[in-house]
Design an enzyme around this catalytic site. Structure first.
Site, PDB file in Angstrom:
ATOM      1  N   SER A 138      -6.483   1.718  -0.903  1.00  0.00           N
ATOM      2  CA  SER A 138      -4.974   1.956  -0.569  1.00  0.00           C
ATOM      3  C   SER A 138      -4.342   1.047  -2.421  1.00  0.00           C
ATOM      4  O   SER A 138      -5.217   0.676  -3.266  1.00  0.00           O
ATOM      5  CB  SER A 138      -4.306   2.472   0.572  1.00  0.00           C
ATOM      6  OG  SER A 138      -3.006   3.016  -0.211  1.00  0.00           O
ATOM      7  N   ASP A 215      -8.569  13.296  -1.345  1.00  0.00           N
ATOM      8  CA  ASP A 215      -7.137  12.622  -1.296  1.00  0.00           C
ATOM      9  C   ASP A 215      -6.002  12.932  -1.317  1.00  0.00           C
ATOM     10  O   ASP A 215      -6.099  13.478  -2.825  1.00  0.00           O
ATOM     11  CB  ASP A 215      -7.761  11.109  -1.497  1.00  0.00           C
ATOM     12  CG  ASP A 215      -7.465   9.998  -0.937  1.00  0.00           C
ATOM     13  OD1 ASP A 215      -5.711  10.204  -1.139  1.00  0.00           O
ATOM     14  OD2 ASP A 215      -7.343   8.700  -1.614  1.00  0.00           O
ATOM     15  N   HIS A 247      -7.642  10.122   2.803  1.00  0.00           N
ATOM     16  CA  HIS A 247      -7.267   8.937   2.681  1.00  0.00           C
ATOM     17  C   HIS A 247      -7.528   7.981   3.372  1.00  0.00           C
ATOM     18  O   HIS A 247      -7.399   7.839   4.426  1.00  0.00           O
ATOM     19  CB  HIS A 247      -5.854   8.897   1.931  1.00  0.00           C
ATOM     20  CG  HIS A 247      -5.257   7.478   1.784  1.00  0.00           C
ATOM     21  ND1 HIS A 247      -6.352   7.423  -0.306  1.00  0.00           N
ATOM     22  CD2 HIS A 247      -4.641   6.666   2.322  1.00  0.00           C
ATOM     23  CE1 HIS A 247      -5.325   6.299  -0.258  1.00  0.00           C
ATOM     24  NE2 HIS A 247      -4.598   5.342   0.715  1.00  0.00           N
TER      25      HIS A 247
END
Length: 273
Positions: A138, A215, A247
């Site tokens: 991320s 995602d 994610h």
């Protein structure tokens, strides 16, 4: 990046029976304290040289280093790799004195801070400075990709997962809180755009990108655009796609990701085929 000041605890480096982290701290360029959690290899010998794996995030007010129980990172310890979880100034440990530094520019200060961490690690007598790797997911993926592209002199390899590589592609509720808008802060958006640094990826640096196509937090479009930028720049890299992955990879995808990453670290941090 400025001088590196280490904490007193570093002189007490030692391996523990289990792979448990020890809290350390160093000074940033402005004197603010930055915290890390270092885990030494099993049978650690300070007269030897060890590769280093950094685990990072870098996003504002999101500390990864806390003085509480954390599941041991046994794999790195078992394979002779020093593992360091590192936070920068914006992580929240110093309040607004740190987080204000990333207002209108989410990446420049964290990049500087993680370079300071790498320089600190390289200065340790038991670290193989030519084998320092970095990994993040991320915001950590954003940081990892940018560090490898902008500072190949410090990092030899890294795995960037699910990263934001152009902040105009990310959620406005998060982005505009820190960056304002592309119209009011065009310079900040360009400076924080990983795509702009693709040509900086050196042939000597090994970058692996991963992303899940499903995602719904950091959209797959981010990695597709970075792949295109790297290809247009003629740079080589590795890519692992997880179909419909979210994610963070789960189930069989999670198992595959962990095993693939371990193969990567053995190859590029330990020079084992």
């Amino acid at each position: 990046m400025g001088g590196v000041e280490r904490s007193e605890t570093v002189s007490e480096a030692k391996a523990l029976p289990e792979a448990l982290p020890q809290i350390v701290s160093i000074k940033a360029v402005d004197g603010q304290e930055m915290y890390g959690a270092i885990t030494y290899p099993k049978d650690f010998d300070p007269s030897k040289k060890y590769p280093v794996h950094f685990e990072i995030y870098g996003g504002p007010d999101t500390p990864y280093v806390t003085d509480r129980w954390r599941t041991p990172g046994q794999w790195f310890s078992d394979h002779g790799i020093i593992n360091i979880v590192a936070d920068g100034r914006a992580a929240g440990h110093t309040g607004r004195a740190g987080t204000d530094l990333v207002y209108r520019d989410l990446t420049s200060v964290p990049v500087q801070d993680f370079c300071t961490w790498a320089e600190w690690a390289a200065s340790l007598p038991y670290v193989d400075a030519a084998h320092i790797g970095v990994e993040g997911f991320s915001f950590g993926g954003t940081m990892t990709a940018m560090l490898l592209m902008r500072h190949p002199e410090l990092f030899c390899c890294g795995i960037a997962g699910g990263g934001v590589y152009d902040w105009t592609l990310y959620d406005s509720h998060y982005t505009e809180r820190f960056m304002e808008t592309p119209e009011s802060n065009a310079e900040g958006f360009e400076r924080s755009k990983v795509l702009n640094y693709a040509e900086g990826l050196s042939d000597s640096v090994h970058l692996k990108l991963t992303h899940g196509t499903g995602d719904d937090n950091v959209h797959f479009q981010n990695t597709l655009q970075l792949v295109d930028a790297l290809q247009q720049a003629g740079r080589q890299f590795s890519l692992m796609i997880y179909p419909d992955g979210m994610h963070g990879y789960r189930g069989k995808q999670g198992e595959h990701s962990r095993e693939a990453d371990r193969i990567f670290w053995l190859r590029y941090l330990k020079d084992e085929e």
